[in-house]
Design an enzyme around this catalytic site. Structure first.
Site, PDB file in Angstrom:
ATOM      1  N   ASP A   1      -6.365  -0.260  15.628  1.00 34.93           N
ATOM      2  CA  ASP A   1      -5.134  -0.629  14.813  1.00 34.93           C
ATOM      3  C   ASP A   1      -4.902   0.244  13.393  1.00 34.93           C
ATOM      4  O   ASP A   1      -3.865   0.498  13.028  1.00 34.93           O
ATOM      5  CB  ASP A   1      -5.345  -2.102  14.488  1.00 34.93           C
ATOM      6  CG  ASP A   1      -4.003  -2.588  13.583  1.00 34.93           C
ATOM      7  OD1 ASP A   1      -2.822  -2.423  14.172  1.00 34.93           O
ATOM      8  OD2 ASP A   1      -4.022  -2.945  12.541  1.00 34.93           O
TER       9      ASP A   1
ATOM     10  N   HIS B   1      -1.222  -0.121  12.897  1.00 36.49           N
ATOM     11  CA  HIS B   1      -1.580  -0.796  11.611  1.00 36.49           C
ATOM     12  C   HIS B   1      -0.835  -2.057  11.353  1.00 36.49           C
ATOM     13  O   HIS B   1      -0.600  -2.430  10.452  1.00 36.49           O
ATOM     14  CB  HIS B   1      -1.542  -0.091  10.492  1.00 36.49           C
ATOM     15  CG  HIS B   1      -2.655  -0.244   9.376  1.00 36.49           C
ATOM     16  ND1 HIS B   1      -3.027   0.678   8.587  1.00 36.49           N
ATOM     17  CD2 HIS B   1      -2.906  -1.483   8.851  1.00 36.49           C
ATOM     18  CE1 HIS B   1      -3.856   0.174   7.621  1.00 36.49           C
ATOM     19  NE2 HIS B   1      -4.228  -0.999   7.712  1.00 36.49           N
TER      20      HIS B   1
ATOM     21  N   THR C   1      -1.386  -7.337  -0.714  1.00 37.51           N
ATOM     22  CA  THR C   1      -2.329  -6.864   0.093  1.00 37.51           C
ATOM     23  C   THR C   1      -3.583  -7.192  -0.023  1.00 37.51           C
ATOM     24  O   THR C   1      -3.917  -7.329  -1.050  1.00 37.51           O
ATOM     25  CB  THR C   1      -2.132  -5.180   0.045  1.00 37.51           C
ATOM     26  OG1 THR C   1      -2.259  -4.635  -0.891  1.00 37.51           O
ATOM     27  CG2 THR C   1      -0.809  -4.708   0.916  1.00 37.51           C
TER      28      THR C   1
ATOM     29  N   THR D   1       0.567  -1.159   0.033  1.00 37.07           N
ATOM     30  CA  THR D   1      -0.028   0.061   0.048  1.00 37.07           C
ATOM     31  C   THR D   1       0.776   1.310   0.134  1.00 37.07           C
ATOM     32  O   THR D   1       0.518   2.264  -0.303  1.00 37.07           O
ATOM     33  CB  THR D   1      -1.051   0.076   1.433  1.00 37.07           C
ATOM     34  OG1 THR D   1      -0.175  -0.155   2.462  1.00 37.07           O
ATOM     35  CG2 THR D   1      -1.808  -1.128   1.274  1.00 37.07           C
TER      36      THR D   1
ATOM     37  N   GLU E   1      -3.468   8.112   9.419  1.00 32.64           N
ATOM     38  CA  GLU E   1      -2.298   7.686   9.512  1.00 32.64           C
ATOM     39  C   GLU E   1      -1.400   8.191   8.632  1.00 32.64           C
ATOM     40  O   GLU E   1      -1.720   8.220   7.410  1.00 32.64           O
ATOM     41  CB  GLU E   1      -2.495   6.221  10.130  1.00 32.64           C
ATOM     42  CG  GLU E   1      -3.044   5.363   8.836  1.00 32.64           C
ATOM     43  CD  GLU E   1      -3.039   4.004   9.407  1.00 32.64           C
ATOM     44  OE1 GLU E   1      -2.438   3.049   8.237  1.00 32.64           O
ATOM     45  OE2 GLU E   1      -3.822   3.568  10.184  1.00 32.64           O
TER      46      GLU E   1
ATOM     47  N   ARG F   1      -9.723  -0.331   7.967  1.00 29.71           N
ATOM     48  CA  ARG F   1      -9.152   0.933   7.304  1.00 29.71           C
ATOM     49  C   ARG F   1      -9.666   1.900   8.346  1.00 29.71           C
ATOM     50  O   ARG F   1     -10.666   2.200   8.892  1.00 29.71           O
ATOM     51  CB  ARG F   1      -9.671   1.087   6.010  1.00 29.71           C
ATOM     52  CG  ARG F   1      -9.111   0.209   4.857  1.00 29.71           C
ATOM     53  CD  ARG F   1      -7.756   0.536   4.710  1.00 29.71           C
ATOM     54  NE  ARG F   1      -7.301  -0.420   3.555  1.00 29.71           N
ATOM     55  CZ  ARG F   1      -6.710  -1.336   3.764  1.00 29.71           C
ATOM     56  NH1 ARG F   1      -6.501  -1.806   4.875  1.00 29.71           N
ATOM     57  NH2 ARG F   1      -6.254  -2.265   2.667  1.00 29.71           N
TER      58      ARG F   1
ATOM     59  N   GLY G   1      -2.586  -7.297  10.439  1.00 27.34           N
ATOM     60  CA  GLY G   1      -2.604  -8.303   9.520  1.00 27.34           C
ATOM     61  C   GLY G   1      -1.168  -8.653   9.006  1.00 27.34           C
ATOM     62  O   GLY G   1      -0.671  -9.252   8.060  1.00 27.34           O
TER      63      GLY G   1
ATOM     64  N   ASP H   1     -23.406  -7.519   6.657  1.00 24.18           N
ATOM     65  CA  ASP H   1     -22.664  -7.504   5.344  1.00 24.18           C
ATOM     66  C   ASP H   1     -23.282  -7.260   4.291  1.00 24.18           C
ATOM     67  O   ASP H   1     -24.032  -8.150   3.729  1.00 24.18           O
ATOM     68  CB  ASP H   1     -21.860  -8.783   5.297  1.00 24.18           C
ATOM     69  CG  ASP H   1     -20.772  -8.747   4.260  1.00 24.18           C
ATOM     70  OD1 ASP H   1     -21.299  -8.221   3.011  1.00 24.18           O
ATOM     71  OD2 ASP H   1     -19.461  -9.088   4.349  1.00 24.18           O
TER      72      ASP H   1
END
Length: 369
Positions: free
Chosen positions: A233, A255, A66, A45, A238, A209, A258, A146
């Protein structure tokens, strides 16, 4: 054939030997001049694949290691015949185990009790499913939201509205991609209006995100007693972190949800395989193997209380990362770059495990001896 890659993508040594020339550079050094004659980009990213970078280049394919791909100008790529591929689900297990670490840390260190609580999972794709698996293993009730899946799976009545999540959940955790517009827009999905609908003063968790949650509204919700706590996170704007937002945060991490070694290796494998499939070249993936953990055995007989939580924290303790982040909040990117990647639960073996605990440990992914 020339491939330009972000230097921080691990396990690339020898992968393309004999098939392509690999140029691995720091993200800031990947310029239009560097990619001008490249055939493919292997990115994270940190590399913004826009017209500014790609214009007049020979790039035909972009592979990002990613899940997210908002750093790729997909419209420009479509208009200029550049194909691209992300790595969906590559770090889903890591994010699920981050959530497990948060639950374990709040239980072990801060006296939280998640028995008889309801967790609302917003976004039930690969990462949301991993979080659901953790909740099921720990015996925590869940509600699922969802909208895209609800529309596609009309016969499935298990999905609820976001308003239902807001009114019935004690914990709300977000696992959606960042969509800035459209029917399923997620930019500021949790805004002031959302926080004012909350009924149970829930714990809020964001590991997807940063801009999915309006951070100003989040801080106000905490200060006004609309939520009990929050764990972040991912942060809006950021690497620049609001000091007051950090101060009020129950658990703060840079962050890295993952960022397990397993997720990293899977992302690299998916990224290089996408390039190999597109260009029909041979690659060598035998070196894409995460290292063994320092202490791979977890002896439950050493734990007087909370054996599941303490075993989880042996593998991944978010409070260690929280302490580092609070000590150097202005070093956000440095912390990500120098992060000591944990191994996922599958790399650990539980010993002296009572029979009644074997099922939850197996469901979490641990080996049992």
């Amino acid at each position: 054939m020339k491939i330009v890659a972000d230097q921080k993508i691990p396990f690339l040594e020898g992968v393309f030997t004999g098939s392509a020339t690999l140029i691995a550079l720091p993200a800031k050094e990947i310029t239009p001049e560097v990619v001008h004659d490249a055939d493919a980009l292997l990115t994270r990213t940190t590399i913004h694949c826009t017209e500014e970078l790609l214009n007049n280049s020979s790039v035909r394919f972009i592979s990002t290691c990613t899940i997210g791909y908002d750093h790729i100008d997909t419209k420009y790529c479509q208009e200029h015949g550049i194909q691209w591929q992300n790595a969906p689900g590559c770090n889903a297990g890591s994010v699920g185990e981050y959530f497990a670490g948060v639950i374990a840390a709040l239980t072990q260190y801060k006296g939280y009790d998640f028995k008889d609580k309801t967790v609302g999972i917003v976004g039930v794709g690969n990462t949301g499913k991993a979080v659901l698996n953790v909740c099921n293993a720990l015996g925590i009730k869940t509600l699922l939201n969802d909208p895209p899946r609800a529309r596609a799976e009309k016969e499935n009545s298990s999905f609820v509205s976001l308003d239902t999540i807001a009114s019935e959940c004690d914990v709300i955790t977000f696992h959606v991609p960042l969509y800035k517009e459209g029917e399923d827009k997620t930019l500021h999905l949790a805004d002031a209006n959302f926080f004012h609908k909350l009924k149970k003063k829930p714990l809020i968790i964001n590991a997807c995100r940063g801009p999915v949650i309006d951070n100003t509204a989040l801080l106000e919700a905490k200060q006004n007693g609309l939520i009990s706590d929050y764990v972040l996170d991912c942060w809006e704007k950021e690497p620049e972190i609001n000091p007051e937002l950090l101060k009020e945060c129950a658990i703060a991490t840079p962050h890295i949800a993952g960022y397990s070694y397993d997720g990293k290796s899977k992302a690299t494998r998916m990224g290089v395989e996408a390039i190999a499939n597109f260009f029909h070249i041979d690659i060598n993936t035998t070196g894409i193997v995460p290292p063994a953990p320092e202490s791979p055995e977890i002896d439950l007989s050493t734990f007087a209380t909370n054996p599941i939580e303490q075993a989880i924290l042996h593998a991944f303790d978010p409070m260690e990362k929280d302490a580092i982040m609070r000590s150097m909040p202005d070093k956000f990117e440095w912390m990500r770059t120098h992060y000591k990647h944990p191994r996922e639960f599958m790399a650990y073996t539980i010993i002296n495990c009572p029979s009644h605990l074997q099922a939850p440990f197996k469901a979490l992914g641990f080996e049992i001896k």
